[in-house]
Motif scaffolding. Structure first.
Motif, PDB file in Angstrom:
ATOM      1  N   TYR A 564       0.855  -1.178   0.000  1.00 36.69           N
ATOM      2  CA  TYR A 564       0.000   0.000   0.000  1.00 36.69           C
ATOM      3  C   TYR A 564       0.893   1.229   0.000  1.00 36.69           C
ATOM      4  O   TYR A 564       1.844   1.309   0.786  1.00 36.69           O
ATOM      5  N   THR A 565       0.619   2.174  -0.899  1.00 40.20           N
ATOM      6  CA  THR A 565       1.434   3.380  -1.031  1.00 40.20           C
ATOM      7  C   THR A 565       0.665   4.568  -0.476  1.00 40.20           C
ATOM      8  O   THR A 565      -0.456   4.850  -0.897  1.00 40.20           O
ATOM      9  N   LEU A 566       1.287   5.268   0.470  1.00 42.20           N
ATOM     10  CA  LEU A 566       0.646   6.397   1.143  1.00 42.20           C
ATOM     11  C   LEU A 566       1.285   7.706   0.708  1.00 42.20           C
ATOM     12  O   LEU A 566       2.499   7.795   0.548  1.00 42.20           O
ATOM     13  N   GLY A 567       0.465   8.730   0.559  1.00 41.72           N
ATOM     14  CA  GLY A 567       0.971  10.084   0.317  1.00 41.72           C
ATOM     15  C   GLY A 567       1.451  10.268  -1.097  1.00 41.72           C
ATOM     16  O   GLY A 567       0.729  10.024  -2.056  1.00 41.72           O
ATOM     17  N   GLY A 568       2.742  10.669  -1.256  1.00 42.64           N
ATOM     18  CA  GLY A 568       3.286  11.006  -2.565  1.00 42.64           C
ATOM     19  C   GLY A 568       3.144   9.897  -3.568  1.00 42.64           C
ATOM     20  O   GLY A 568       3.079  10.129  -4.753  1.00 42.64           O
ATOM     21  N   GLY A 569       3.081   8.635  -3.096  1.00 41.33           N
ATOM     22  CA  GLY A 569       2.906   7.520  -4.009  1.00 41.33           C
ATOM     23  C   GLY A 569       1.493   7.378  -4.491  1.00 41.33           C
ATOM     24  O   GLY A 569       1.218   6.574  -5.351  1.00 41.33           O
ATOM     25  N   GLY A 570       0.572   8.120  -3.912  1.00 43.48           N
ATOM     26  CA  GLY A 570      -0.798   8.061  -4.399  1.00 43.48           C
ATOM     27  C   GLY A 570      -1.741   7.329  -3.479  1.00 43.48           C
ATOM     28  O   GLY A 570      -2.873   7.120  -3.827  1.00 43.48           O
ATOM     29  N   GLY A 571      -1.301   6.910  -2.296  1.00 39.25           N
ATOM     30  CA  GLY A 571      -2.164   6.142  -1.421  1.00 39.25           C
ATOM     31  C   GLY A 571      -3.020   6.989  -0.513  1.00 39.25           C
ATOM     32  O   GLY A 571      -3.711   6.465   0.340  1.00 39.25           O
ATOM     33  N   GLY A 572      -2.961   8.270  -0.607  1.00 42.48           N
ATOM     34  CA  GLY A 572      -3.693   9.109   0.319  1.00 42.48           C
ATOM     35  C   GLY A 572      -5.142   9.302  -0.030  1.00 42.48           C
ATOM     36  O   GLY A 572      -5.844  10.043   0.615  1.00 42.48           O
ATOM     37  N   GLY A 573      -5.618   8.682  -1.075  1.00 42.41           N
ATOM     38  CA  GLY A 573      -7.027   8.758  -1.403  1.00 42.41           C
ATOM     39  C   GLY A 573      -7.336   9.722  -2.524  1.00 42.41           C
ATOM     40  O   GLY A 573      -8.477   9.830  -2.942  1.00 42.41           O
ATOM     41  N   GLY A 574      -6.334  10.464  -3.070  1.00 43.05           N
ATOM     42  CA  GLY A 574      -6.605  11.406  -4.141  1.00 43.05           C
ATOM     43  C   GLY A 574      -6.206  10.895  -5.505  1.00 43.05           C
ATOM     44  O   GLY A 574      -6.133  11.666  -6.457  1.00 43.05           O
ATOM     45  N   THR A 575      -5.942   9.611  -5.627  1.00 44.94           N
ATOM     46  CA  THR A 575      -5.479   9.027  -6.879  1.00 44.94           C
ATOM     47  C   THR A 575      -6.629   8.353  -7.604  1.00 44.94           C
ATOM     48  O   THR A 575      -7.483   7.725  -6.980  1.00 44.94           O
ATOM     49  N   ASN A 576      -6.625   8.459  -8.930  1.00 43.80           N
ATOM     50  CA  ASN A 576      -7.589   7.692  -9.713  1.00 43.80           C
ATOM     51  C   ASN A 576      -7.027   7.455 -11.108  1.00 43.80           C
ATOM     52  O   ASN A 576      -6.631   8.395 -11.796  1.00 43.80           O
ATOM     53  N   LEU A 577      -6.955   6.209 -11.515  1.00 45.48           N
ATOM     54  CA  LEU A 577      -6.493   5.812 -12.841  1.00 45.48           C
ATOM     55  C   LEU A 577      -7.704   5.414 -13.666  1.00 45.48           C
ATOM     56  O   LEU A 577      -8.488   4.546 -13.269  1.00 45.48           O
ATOM     57  N   THR A 578      -7.848   6.066 -14.802  1.00 43.75           N
ATOM     58  CA  THR A 578      -9.017   5.851 -15.656  1.00 43.75           C
ATOM     59  C   THR A 578      -8.565   5.456 -17.053  1.00 43.75           C
ATOM     60  O   THR A 578      -7.717   6.131 -17.651  1.00 43.75           O
ATOM     61  N   MET A 579      -9.116   4.354 -17.580  1.00 39.62           N
ATOM     62  CA  MET A 579      -8.836   3.949 -18.961  1.00 39.62           C
ATOM     63  C   MET A 579      -9.571   4.902 -19.913  1.00 39.62           C
ATOM     64  O   MET A 579     -10.770   5.164 -19.727  1.00 39.62           O
ATOM     65  N   VAL A 580      -8.866   5.421 -20.914  1.00 39.88           N
ATOM     66  CA  VAL A 580      -9.449   6.392 -21.846  1.00 39.88           C
ATOM     67  C   VAL A 580      -9.153   5.967 -23.279  1.00 39.88           C
ATOM     68  O   VAL A 580      -8.266   5.158 -23.539  1.00 39.88           O
ATOM     69  N   THR A 581      -9.904   6.557 -24.224  1.00 39.82           N
ATOM     70  CA  THR A 581      -9.713   6.291 -25.654  1.00 39.82           C
ATOM     71  C   THR A 581      -9.191   7.554 -26.325  1.00 39.82           C
ATOM     72  O   THR A 581      -9.939   8.522 -26.515  1.00 39.82           O
ATOM     73  N   PRO A 582      -7.919   7.611 -26.682  1.00 45.72           N
ATOM     74  CA  PRO A 582      -7.378   8.806 -27.346  1.00 45.72           C
ATOM     75  C   PRO A 582      -7.999   8.999 -28.730  1.00 45.72           C
ATOM     76  O   PRO A 582      -8.486   8.049 -29.361  1.00 45.72           O
ATOM     77  N   SER A 583      -7.961  10.228 -29.195  1.00 48.13           N
ATOM     78  CA  SER A 583      -8.463  10.545 -30.531  1.00 48.13           C
ATOM     79  C   SER A 583      -7.685   9.747 -31.570  1.00 48.13           C
ATOM     80  O   SER A 583      -6.454   9.682 -31.545  1.00 48.13           O
TER      81      SER A 583
END
Length: 747
Positions: A564-583
């Motif tokens: 589990y990564t906390l803080g700067g690594g993205g574990g603080g709860g403000g991270t979100n990875l979303t799959m997208v379709t580029p133009s």
């Protein structure tokens, strides 16, 4: 029969002898041109084998083609957490000393199970080359646990070595384990002797000895292990039944036959089973550092185990009072009080205790104890009673213990002073009579790792901080960062510490948890009275809110490790990875039979590389500075994991395109499949939306051989629509897990 010579002796072996739960390298006939390093050729197995070779080819420097399978056995390998914070890993190395390219097969023989159809991987290796497989139990087989390795080849020009080591932040401590040929297995009428053993009951000083052994045949066998002091004093016998190719390990083996420390001792392995062959050894581990030394068996021909040291002839009746014996499923190690006493127990127990008091004796009186099941001896040993009065207990183990009548006999001066018996029958496992209490309220603070489980077994939570410090029952803290273990239920099966709803909890005060990646796992410390297996839940809390939840089940071994990564690594709860379709793309996941941009869909064939393209955006409010793992799924089953190191960081709003060249024939069979990519497949980040990090495409893989255009294998220019999209190239992605799917047949 086939034969080979080793050290001047002719070894004869019956055709059909196979090897047990070790990693086995088996080489298949034929060769594959490889540029420098070994590469996988596919999954495979080795059937009946005959040890030995025909005449070697003289001259030319090439490997002699064998008339049989050459086998090399690595007696122990691991990817797991052990006692006292140890973290065991195994690297395997294979060298081809001949002048001809060879193929070989590696097989995984898992602990405590039959392995007649083991997982396997086949590779090729050029002449004069060597290849190393780091942490192969995990990287090659995606397995967490202990095992043996078998390596096989139809050529005799292989050298196989391994190193099993304790991986710690300050460095590693390792033991060398050689791949032994089948000719060195212990056979009928032979002994395997393992010397230079030491065992101390302390967990913080001295050494502990774990015994390791593997059945080298497909048939079940009985194994006898007689333990002695260096002076030849007989301590007792341990017995185990091994299924075909089964690997087993007895931790702290001397504690099964004596209650005293053993400064110097040895073990004698033998089997009464006709046609049995096996390998054995010991791992002697420093309790202070976790440094281990491997001691292999030395074969003694035609011998039988030496007779036990006789008990002294009775000259006068033993003085004092002994017994009676109370049988139970547990014991309070502080008071000697039995836990769940009785005379009849339900099938499913893995340990049965015999507990008895004594009084009015001379301190340090020697005694002998023997266990019997249905009148047949199943083990025993010698010990001493250190005080004039007290309580002693012995136990017998099984996985689980078979149904039957169990008897414990205690002798002093060769005279029976007390005996008793009980039964194990069918039915449900009885529960302890100890009173369970609610656990203390666990702390939460800025970060907490909480383990909950059902039943009375003793599970332990381990949490390794970003700085490498591990918090657990023997290092409760507070550490330099403020982390501490504040709740420890069911400790040592002590009735006074039993909890109605068991919890272990590690937390940091508000504002005290350092940023970075934490590693955590569950250890099965002790079987109390069940249930087996035991279900558990691991929950990560950030500022009091649930950030991540994991569930699992244990049956006497450790869990997998989580991060589990906390803080700067993205574990603080403000991270979100979303799959997208580029133009310009035809979807958020696109599969092409050739490398082409923009990645529009093209026909696919199992005979061509599948170029997989996908795009991901960080739609959270925190930058990601740690690595990100992606999983490949075929028809809902994960078969591949790759790691993006993310060395440059991933800013908020940033979109990255990824490209990976997948070996189609190894993982995709002909037909229509749903192919899915999942970001953060190991749940290393507490995302604000866990439902938008996957994307799928359904396509058909044919058996057509195309007539591709000239630019196949090259890269077409990017279109204007996608030229600004940062692309992560295949060479930047690291394969960390190759899954367990069988390789489909070529049509």
């Amino acid at each position: 029969m086939s034969a080979s010579r080793e050290n001047g002796r002719l070894w004869n072996w019956p055709v059909g002898v196979a090897v047990s739960a070790l990693l086995v390298l088996c080489a298949a006939l034929g060769s594959v041109t490889v540029g420098g390093a070994a590469r996988p050729d596919g999954d495979g197995g080795v059937g009946a084998s005959a040890l030995g070779v025909g005449p070697r080819t003289q001259g030319g420097g090439g490997a002699a083609q064998a008339t049989a399978i050459w086998e090399f056995w690595v007696t122990t390998a691991a990817h797991l957490a052990g006692a006292a914070g140890t973290n065991w890993r195994t690297d395997l190395e294979v060298h081809n000393w001949g002048g001809t390219q060879v193929s070989f097969t590696v097989e995984l023989l898992k602990r405590d199970q039959a392995n007649t159809s083991p997982q396997s991987r086949t590779y090729s290796l050029g002449p004069g080359q060597a290849v190393r497989y780091n942490d192969l139990v995990s990287s090659m087989f995606s397995f967490s646990g202990a095992a043996a390795i078998k390596v096989s080849s139809t050529y005799d020009s292989l050298i196989v070595t391994s190193r099993t080591f304790n991986d710690q932040p300050g460095g590693t401590y390792g033991q060398f384990v050689r791949g032994r040929p089948l000719a060195e297995a212990v056979g009928p009428g032979e002994q395997g002797r393992v010397i230079h053993l030491t065992h101390n009951r302390s967990t913080t000083s001295g050494y502990r000895t774990n015994l390791l052994f593997v059945n080298a045949t497909t048939a079940s066998m009985q194994l006898n292990i007689d333990l002695y002091t260096a002076a030849g004093a007989y301590l007792g016998r341990l017995q185990r039944t091994l299924s075909g190719y089964e690997y087993k390990q007895i931790d702290k083996a001397f504690e099964g036959v004596t209650g005293s420390d053993v400064a110097d001792g040895y073990a004698v392995f033998s089997s009464p089973t006709s046609g049995a062959y096996f390998f054995a050894g010991a791992s002697v581990i420093d309790n202070r550092t976790g440094d281990a030394v491997f001691v292999p068996h030395e074969k003694v021909l035609g011998g039988t185990p030496p007779p036990p040291t006789p008990s002294p002839t009775a000259t006068t009746p033993p003085s004092g009072s002994y017994g009676p014996i109370t049988f139970a499923t547990g014991v309070n190690s502080s008071t000697g009080a039995p836990i769940n006493p009785g005379t009849s127990f339900a099938y499913g127990l893995t340990r049965l205790y015999g507990i008895w008091p004594w009084s009015g004796i001379t301190p340090n009186t020697a005694f002998r104890y023997d266990w019997y099941r249905n009148g047949t001896s199943i083990g025993g040993g010698n010990s001493t009673l250190p005080y004039a009065s007290g309580v002693a207990w012995q136990w017998t183990d099984g996985s689980p213990l078979p149904v039957g009548t169990y008897q414990l006999v205690i002798k002093v001066n060769n005279a029976v002073v007390v005996q008793g018996q009980c039964q194990i029958v069918g039915g449900s496992t009885p529960t302890p009579t100890a009173t369970s209490t609610p656990p203390p309220t666990p702390g939460t603070g800025s970060l907490a790792f909480r383990l909950t489980w059902n039943g009375t077994n003793d599970l332990d939570l381990y949490v390794k901080e970003p700085n490498g410090t591990t918090i657990y029952y023997s290092n409760k803290g507070p550490t330099s960062t403020g982390g501490r273990l504040d709740v420890d239920c069911n400790a040592g099966c002590d009735p006074a510490r039993m909890c109605s709803s068991p919890i272990e909890n590690v937390f940091w005060p508000t504002g005290g948890a350092p940023t970075g990646t934490y590693e955590f796992w569950v250890d099965w410390y002790k079987t109390c009275s069940g249930p087996t297996p035991t279900n558990f839940t691991l929950t990560v809390y950030v500022n009091g809110a649930v950030a991540q939840t994991y569930t699992g089940s244990l049956n006497g071994v450790d869990s997998q490790h989580y991060t589990y990564t906390l803080g700067g690594g993205g574990g603080g709860g403000g991270t979100n990875l979303t799959m997208v379709t580029p133009s310009g793309w035809s979807g958020c996941v696109v599969c092409n039979y050739r490398e082409v941009n923009p990645p529009v869909y093209e026909f696919l064939s199992i005979y061509y590389t599948t170029h997989v393209y996908w795009a991901v955006q960080n739609t959270g409010s925190s930058a990601i500075t740690g690595p990100v793992k992606f999983g490949f799924f075929r028809d809902g089953t994960q078969f591949f994991t790759i790691n993006y190191p993310n060395s440059s960081g991933w800013p908020v709003g940033g979109v990255l395109g990824f490209h990976y060249a997948l070996d189609t024939g190894s993982y995709i069979s002909a037909g229509t499949h749903t192919f899915m990519v999942k970001a953060d497949v190991d749940n290393a980040y507490a995302e604000t939306n866990e439902s938008d990090n996957t994307c799928s495409t359904t396509k058909e893989w044919t058996t057509i051989v195309f007539s591709p255009p000239d630019e196949v294998g090259g890269t077409l220019p990017l279109s204007d629509e996608t030229e600004d999209l940062p692309m992560v190239r295949p060479e930047e992605l690291l394969v960390v897990d190759q899954g367990e799917l069988p390789r489909p047949p070529k049509v």
